[in-house]
Write an enzyme that holds these catalytic residues in place. Structure first.
Site, PDB file in Angstrom:
ATOM      1  N   ASP A  20       1.526  -8.484  -6.866  1.00 46.27           N
ATOM      2  CA  ASP A  20       0.569  -7.387  -7.044  1.00 46.27           C
ATOM      3  C   ASP A  20       1.268  -6.124  -7.542  1.00 46.27           C
ATOM      4  O   ASP A  20       1.027  -5.023  -7.033  1.00 46.27           O
ATOM      5  CB  ASP A  20      -0.185  -7.121  -5.721  1.00 46.27           C
ATOM      6  CG  ASP A  20      -1.416  -6.239  -5.930  1.00 46.27           C
ATOM      7  OD1 ASP A  20      -1.909  -6.159  -7.078  1.00 46.27           O
ATOM      8  OD2 ASP A  20      -1.885  -5.628  -4.949  1.00 46.27           O
ATOM      9  N   HIS A  27      -0.646  -3.524   4.560  1.00 45.80           N
ATOM     10  CA  HIS A  27      -0.246  -4.927   4.578  1.00 45.80           C
ATOM     11  C   HIS A  27       1.224  -5.046   4.199  1.00 45.80           C
ATOM     12  O   HIS A  27       1.792  -4.132   3.602  1.00 45.80           O
ATOM     13  CB  HIS A  27      -1.100  -5.726   3.582  1.00 45.80           C
ATOM     14  CG  HIS A  27      -1.294  -5.024   2.272  1.00 45.80           C
ATOM     15  ND1 HIS A  27      -2.395  -4.252   1.996  1.00 45.80           N
ATOM     16  CD2 HIS A  27      -0.511  -4.920   1.170  1.00 45.80           C
ATOM     17  CE1 HIS A  27      -2.299  -3.733   0.790  1.00 45.80           C
ATOM     18  NE2 HIS A  27      -1.155  -4.111   0.258  1.00 45.80           N
ATOM     19  N   GLN A  69      -0.735 -10.973   0.698  1.00 44.25           N
ATOM     20  CA  GLN A  69      -0.650  -9.634   1.297  1.00 44.25           C
ATOM     21  C   GLN A  69      -1.351  -9.670   2.655  1.00 44.25           C
ATOM     22  O   GLN A  69      -2.579  -9.697   2.722  1.00 44.25           O
ATOM     23  CB  GLN A  69      -1.299  -8.595   0.371  1.00 44.25           C
ATOM     24  CG  GLN A  69      -0.465  -8.314  -0.867  1.00 44.25           C
ATOM     25  CD  GLN A  69      -1.260  -7.649  -1.988  1.00 44.25           C
ATOM     26  OE1 GLN A  69      -2.255  -8.200  -2.480  1.00 44.25           O
ATOM     27  NE2 GLN A  69      -0.822  -6.472  -2.415  1.00 44.25           N
ATOM     28  N   ARG A  74       2.515   8.263  -1.246  1.00 43.80           N
ATOM     29  CA  ARG A  74       1.147   7.886  -1.626  1.00 43.80           C
ATOM     30  C   ARG A  74       0.690   6.821  -0.635  1.00 43.80           C
ATOM     31  O   ARG A  74       1.232   5.726  -0.598  1.00 43.80           O
ATOM     32  CB  ARG A  74       1.154   7.317  -3.038  1.00 43.80           C
ATOM     33  CG  ARG A  74      -0.153   6.671  -3.477  1.00 43.80           C
ATOM     34  CD  ARG A  74       0.102   5.869  -4.741  1.00 43.80           C
ATOM     35  NE  ARG A  74      -1.064   5.205  -5.283  1.00 43.80           N
ATOM     36  CZ  ARG A  74      -1.516   4.014  -4.890  1.00 43.80           C
ATOM     37  NH1 ARG A  74      -0.949   3.359  -3.901  1.00 43.80           N
ATOM     38  NH2 ARG A  74      -2.552   3.471  -5.491  1.00 43.80           N
ATOM     39  N   ASP A  94      -1.202   4.049   0.502  1.00 39.29           N
ATOM     40  CA  ASP A  94      -1.926   3.014  -0.242  1.00 39.29           C
ATOM     41  C   ASP A  94      -3.064   2.428   0.587  1.00 39.29           C
ATOM     42  O   ASP A  94      -2.898   2.143   1.769  1.00 39.29           O
ATOM     43  CB  ASP A  94      -0.913   1.911  -0.599  1.00 39.29           C
ATOM     44  CG  ASP A  94      -1.539   0.779  -1.384  1.00 39.29           C
ATOM     45  OD1 ASP A  94      -2.025   1.036  -2.490  1.00 39.29           O
ATOM     46  OD2 ASP A  94      -1.551  -0.363  -0.878  1.00 39.29           O
ATOM     47  N   GLU A 127      -4.856   7.430  -1.112  1.00 36.38           N
ATOM     48  CA  GLU A 127      -5.439   6.554  -2.125  1.00 36.38           C
ATOM     49  C   GLU A 127      -6.659   5.877  -1.503  1.00 36.38           C
ATOM     50  O   GLU A 127      -6.584   4.815  -0.915  1.00 36.38           O
ATOM     51  CB  GLU A 127      -4.453   5.489  -2.611  1.00 36.38           C
ATOM     52  CG  GLU A 127      -4.962   4.759  -3.856  1.00 36.38           C
ATOM     53  CD  GLU A 127      -5.328   3.280  -3.662  1.00 36.38           C
ATOM     54  OE1 GLU A 127      -5.907   2.694  -4.598  1.00 36.38           O
ATOM     55  OE2 GLU A 127      -5.044   2.703  -2.608  1.00 36.38           O
ATOM     56  N   HIS A 134      -2.552   2.917 -12.684  1.00 30.71           N
ATOM     57  CA  HIS A 134      -2.184   1.516 -12.884  1.00 30.71           C
ATOM     58  C   HIS A 134      -3.335   0.584 -12.501  1.00 30.71           C
ATOM     59  O   HIS A 134      -3.283  -0.596 -12.799  1.00 30.71           O
ATOM     60  CB  HIS A 134      -0.960   1.205 -12.042  1.00 30.71           C
ATOM     61  CG  HIS A 134      -1.275   1.268 -10.573  1.00 30.71           C
ATOM     62  ND1 HIS A 134      -1.529   2.454  -9.929  1.00 30.71           N
ATOM     63  CD2 HIS A 134      -1.430   0.292  -9.657  1.00 30.71           C
ATOM     64  CE1 HIS A 134      -1.819   2.201  -8.672  1.00 30.71           C
ATOM     65  NE2 HIS A 134      -1.763   0.897  -8.464  1.00 30.71           N
ATOM     66  N   ASP A 135      -4.357   1.126 -11.798  1.00 31.30           N
ATOM     67  CA  ASP A 135      -5.477   0.286 -11.365  1.00 31.30           C
ATOM     68  C   ASP A 135      -6.638   0.387 -12.349  1.00 31.30           C
ATOM     69  O   ASP A 135      -6.586   1.116 -13.339  1.00 31.30           O
ATOM     70  CB  ASP A 135      -5.923   0.703  -9.961  1.00 31.30           C
ATOM     71  CG  ASP A 135      -5.040   0.091  -8.885  1.00 31.30           C
ATOM     72  OD1 ASP A 135      -4.437  -0.970  -9.130  1.00 31.30           O
ATOM     73  OD2 ASP A 135      -4.954   0.690  -7.795  1.00 31.30           O
ATOM     74  N   ARG A 142      -5.425  -5.721 -15.137  1.00 32.90           N
ATOM     75  CA  ARG A 142      -4.808  -4.393 -15.038  1.00 32.90           C
ATOM     76  C   ARG A 142      -3.490  -4.324 -15.803  1.00 32.90           C
ATOM     77  O   ARG A 142      -3.031  -3.247 -16.163  1.00 32.90           O
ATOM     78  CB  ARG A 142      -4.568  -4.038 -13.555  1.00 32.90           C
ATOM     79  CG  ARG A 142      -5.850  -3.773 -12.784  1.00 32.90           C
ATOM     80  CD  ARG A 142      -5.575  -3.528 -11.314  1.00 32.90           C
ATOM     81  NE  ARG A 142      -4.991  -4.680 -10.662  1.00 32.90           N
ATOM     82  CZ  ARG A 142      -4.570  -4.689  -9.395  1.00 32.90           C
ATOM     83  NH1 ARG A 142      -4.671  -3.612  -8.665  1.00 32.90           N
ATOM     84  NH2 ARG A 142      -4.051  -5.781  -8.863  1.00 32.90           N
TER      85      ARG A 142
HETATM   86  C1  GLC Z   1      -3.734  -0.171  -4.002  1.00 34.60           C
HETATM   87  C2  GLC Z   1      -2.978  -0.297  -5.298  1.00 34.60           C
HETATM   88  C3  GLC Z   1      -3.352  -1.550  -5.990  1.00 34.60           C
HETATM   89  C4  GLC Z   1      -3.094  -2.704  -5.082  1.00 34.60           C
HETATM   90  C5  GLC Z   1      -3.766  -2.507  -3.737  1.00 34.60           C
HETATM   91  C6  GLC Z   1      -3.226  -3.449  -2.730  1.00 34.60           C
HETATM   92  O1  GLC Z   1      -5.061  -0.016  -4.183  1.00 34.60           O
HETATM   93  O2  GLC Z   1      -3.231   0.824  -6.088  1.00 34.60           O
HETATM   94  O3  GLC Z   1      -2.655  -1.684  -7.194  1.00 34.60           O
HETATM   95  O4  GLC Z   1      -3.594  -3.861  -5.689  1.00 34.60           O
HETATM   96  O5  GLC Z   1      -3.519  -1.250  -3.185  1.00 34.60           O
HETATM   97  O6  GLC Z   1      -1.994  -2.987  -2.239  1.00 34.60           O
HETATM   98  C1  GLC Z   2     -10.327  -1.454  -4.636  1.00 29.98           C
HETATM   99  C2  GLC Z   2      -9.740  -0.677  -3.535  1.00 29.98           C
HETATM  100  C3  GLC Z   2      -8.648   0.193  -4.027  1.00 29.98           C
HETATM  101  C4  GLC Z   2      -7.697  -0.568  -4.906  1.00 29.98           C
HETATM  102  C5  GLC Z   2      -8.365  -1.378  -5.947  1.00 29.98           C
HETATM  103  C6  GLC Z   2      -7.366  -2.269  -6.597  1.00 29.98           C
HETATM  104  O1  GLC Z   2     -11.024  -0.609  -5.471  1.00 29.98           O
HETATM  105  O2  GLC Z   2     -10.716   0.131  -2.904  1.00 29.98           O
HETATM  106  O3  GLC Z   2      -7.971   0.702  -2.932  1.00 29.98           O
HETATM  107  O4  GLC Z   2      -6.907   0.323  -5.596  1.00 29.98           O
HETATM  108  O5  GLC Z   2      -9.351  -2.142  -5.355  1.00 29.98           O
HETATM  109  O6  GLC Z   2      -7.780  -2.581  -7.893  1.00 29.98           O
END
Ligand code: GLC
Ligand code: GLC
Length: 651
Positions: free
Chosen positions: A154, A197, A265, A295, A297, A339, A403-404, A528
């Site tokens: 991931d 996680h 995860q 940050r 997460d 986040e 990045h998302d 992504r």
């Molecule tokens: C956060 C990250 C995302 C990841 C997810 C699980 O949302 O930005 O890239 O997939 O957490 O850790």
């Molecule tokens: C969902 C989650 C976010 C994460 C994303 C990963 O939107 O809420 O935390 O960044 O998935 O793509």
């Protein structure tokens, strides 16, 4: 807990500290002696924050028979982490405590990048400091660089060890050196704290797999489907294209494991005080490496409660607040960035000086794209009017891409109140940004389309979504010009609306989508990766004096950030949305230190006017300087703004 109208906890907190501290001071006496003066500073902070920490811990773990043991272990961790904190960082703590609003400055500008995609490894990152300086950066977020599984991980968000760096990227010593070098250059390093996680290869998970009951208690595991099925009824699938449901069968454990994201995860179990303590130690370990912002997460998912969607539970906030109190005691220079990519009303609940001082602003991000597609700013204006304000001492991190994926997280009622049907509007936006909508210029990919709910999100770089890829392919100068303007329009808002602008590395030179991920088995199922591109340094480090589109973007970006830094009105996040009387014009007022700036941005494909009558209330008279274009503008007539252009008027 309140008994007879009196909160007994402050007294109990003080009592527990009176009991615990002398014993620990004795235990650490040898190490404390040489730092006696600093130790008093630490103790002041401890006394200041302890009640708060105690109450949060009591909310989470007070009902457990060994709560006193929990307190002792945590106090011990605080002292140990503080003793390990390098001298240079203790001085930084003092400086930040003296100037707690430092991150609100208009001088702040951020970037986020993947070390491997940007400079191959940590050691080489230093060579690019001149590039960062040229862009005026003060905040550098390095995407996860910890040890993680070799196969799918991931993008590093499956962490196997928070204390070691992925060997392909470098070493912890290199990270430490880098944070120090960058700090001397005025750049703060930001890292992820992936604490919802771990990867299933983390030693805790390995111990659990080996049958150690203590470590099984670090995760949520179930012998059968009974509870998972009960929970599952209310949960949403985060990665529905990857798999259904939030639980994974572990062969080794012969049990179901809670896995909100990917099956590798494993969600941590924060009802276990040991998990809290262990992760707090990892957090402080990172702070002691010189990381200035963490940050946080996936904060929304920290706490599970049967019969709920297990997102944004009150305890998730309590956990973060307890971490915050610990950071204030040991490493007060450390900031948290939330986040939470959830409903806008939930996003702001994570933002508070005692929780996360910084937060992504997913609503602004999504609605800028929404306005770009519709050429209509009503939803943006309405939402920002009601939802921009944050508590004092906090700031938005404004981003256009990360990045998302992009999810359409606006509020349904906000949409209805401006005459928009939320469900069909989200469908339209997905169609538009994947280029399916007739006339769309966007080249996005859909992400995690959920066929049972019809939901989908969008992947793609800023430039490809804004039409540059399409225009370049058609070799049409007119279309290129339009795309460039769209991109600079969004960047101009990002730089001026209030908060810290965060650039996604590559956007400063107009990077377009990279489709090579489709040939990589570890990436092909996750769109992504289309916007996680490798830096092309052959494009020349400073892109100097080259008449290319990359150079044009780079120049514009540098200009914009320089301008931002010169305008005191852009300090902090105070922002007032104004009525422009034109559905294509988004306007807001920024003011600070006797400077007032009126920003008006035109989202239409044609030039637009704002009437003189509406300008008058803002004290406008005669002429104003438009800082963005370096011109003097008459305010005795309607204000005319070209397509996809903006003005920054000093009133
Ligand atoms: C956060 C990250 C995302 C990841 C997810 C699980 O949302 O930005 O890239 O997939 O957490 O850790
Ligand atoms: C969902 C989650 C976010 C994460 C994303 C990963 O939107 O809420 O935390 O960044 O998935 O793509």
């Amino acid at each position: 807990m309140i008994i007879q109208g009196q909160d007994w906890r402050p007294e109990q907190a003080r009592k527990s500290l009176r009991r615990l501290l002398p014993e620990l001071e004795e235990a650490f006496a040898r190490e404390l002696r040489p730092v006696a003066f600093d130790w008093h500073r630490f103790k002041n902070r401890l006394h200041r924050e302890w009640e708060r920490l105690f109450s949060h811990l009591h909310d989470l773990y007070g009902w457990q028979y060994d709560f006193h043991y929990t307190l002792e272990r945590i106090l011990r961790s605080l002292i140990r982490s503080w003793l390990d904190r390098p001298e240079e960082l203790r001085r930084l703590d003092e400086a930040r405590e003296a100037e707690p609003d430092w991150f609100q400055s208009q001088e702040m500008v951020g970037i986020v990048l993947y070390v491997d995609l940007f400079s191959d490894h940590l050691a080489k990152l230093k060579d690019h400091i001149p590039y960062f300086k040229k862009l005026g950066l003060t905040y550098l977020h390095l995407m996860p660089l910890f040890a993680s599984p070799h196969g799918e991980n991931d993008g590093g968000y499956a962490v196997s060890d928070y204390r070691s760096i992925n060997p392909d990227l470098g070493t912890m010593a290199e990270l430490e050196e880098l944070t120090s070098v960058l700090r001397h250059e005025g750049i703060s390093v930001v890292l992820d704290f992936v604490f919802n996680h771990t990867s299933d290869e983390h030693v805790w998970a390995l111990n659990a797999k080996a049958g150690d009951p203590d470590f099984m208690g670090y995760y949520f595991t179930f012998p059968d489907r009974e509870l998972p099925d009960e929970f599952q009824r209310y949960l949403r699938d985060i990665f529905p294209e990857a798999r259904k449901g939030s639980f994974t069968w572990s062969e080794e454990l012969q049990r179901w494991v809670w896995t909100t994201f990917n099956s590798y995860q494993w969600d941590l179990n924060y009802t276990n005080a040991e998990v809290f303590r262990a992760m707090a130690e990892e957090m402080l370990f990172l702070a002691n490496r010189g990381v200035e912002v963490l940050r946080l997460d996936a904060v929304a998912f920290l706490w599970k409660r049967l019969g709920t969607n297990c997102e944004n539970q009150p305890e998730a906030h309590t956990i973060i607040r307890a971490f915050n109190a610990m950071a204030r005691i040991v490493a007060p220079a450390l900031l948290f960035k939330s986040e939470a990519i959830v409903h806008p009303s939930e996003v702001v609940r994570y933002v508070h000086p005692e929780e996360c001082q910084l937060s992504y602003n997913p609503l602004l991000m999504a609605l800028l794209w929404e306005a770009l597609a519709t050429r209509d700013v009503r939803l943006l204006t309405h939402s920002m009017q009601g939802r921009y304000r944050l508590p004092a001492g906090c700031a938005w991190v404004n981003y256009l891409r990360c990045h998302d994926d992009i999810g359409w997280t606006f509020d349904d009622e906000d949409a209805r109140s401006v005459g928009i049907d939320p469900a069909s509007h989200r469908r339209f936006l997905n169609d538009f940004y994947t280029g399916r909508f007739p006339g769309s210029y966007a080249r996005g990919k859909s992400f995690q389309e959920n066929h049972s709910t019809g939901d989908a999100r969008i992947s793609g770089t800023l430039s490809s979504l804004a039409g540059l890829e399409d225009a370049l392919e058609r070799q049409d100068d007119e279309l290129i010009e339009r795309a460039v303007r769209r991109i600079t329009l969004l960047m101009g808002i990002q730089a001026s609306i209030g908060g810290l602008p965060l650039l996604y590395a590559g956007d400063e030179y107009g990077m377009i989508n990279d489709y090579t991920y489709l040939h990589d088995p570890r990436k092909m199922s996750d769109s992504r990766w289309v916007h996680r591109c490798r830096r092309r340094w052959e494009a020349k480090e400073d892109l100097a004096d080259v008449d290319t589109i990359e150079w044009r973007f780079f120049r514009e970006t540098v200009k914009l950030f320089n301008l931002r830094k010169q305008l005191p009105a852009l300090y902090d996040g105070g922002m007032e949305v104004i009525e422009t009387g034109n559905t294509h014009l988004f306007g807001y007022l920024r003011s600070h230190a006797d400077q007032r700036l009126l920003v008006v941005a035109n989202f239409a494909e044609t030039s637009q006017r704002m009437s003189f009558d509406l300008l008058r209330p803002w004290g406008a008279g005669g002429h104003a300087i438009d800082h963005l274009n370096g011109e003097s503008v008459s305010l005795e007539q309607d204000l005319s703004i070209e397509h996809h252009r903006a003005v920054w008027l000093e009133l």
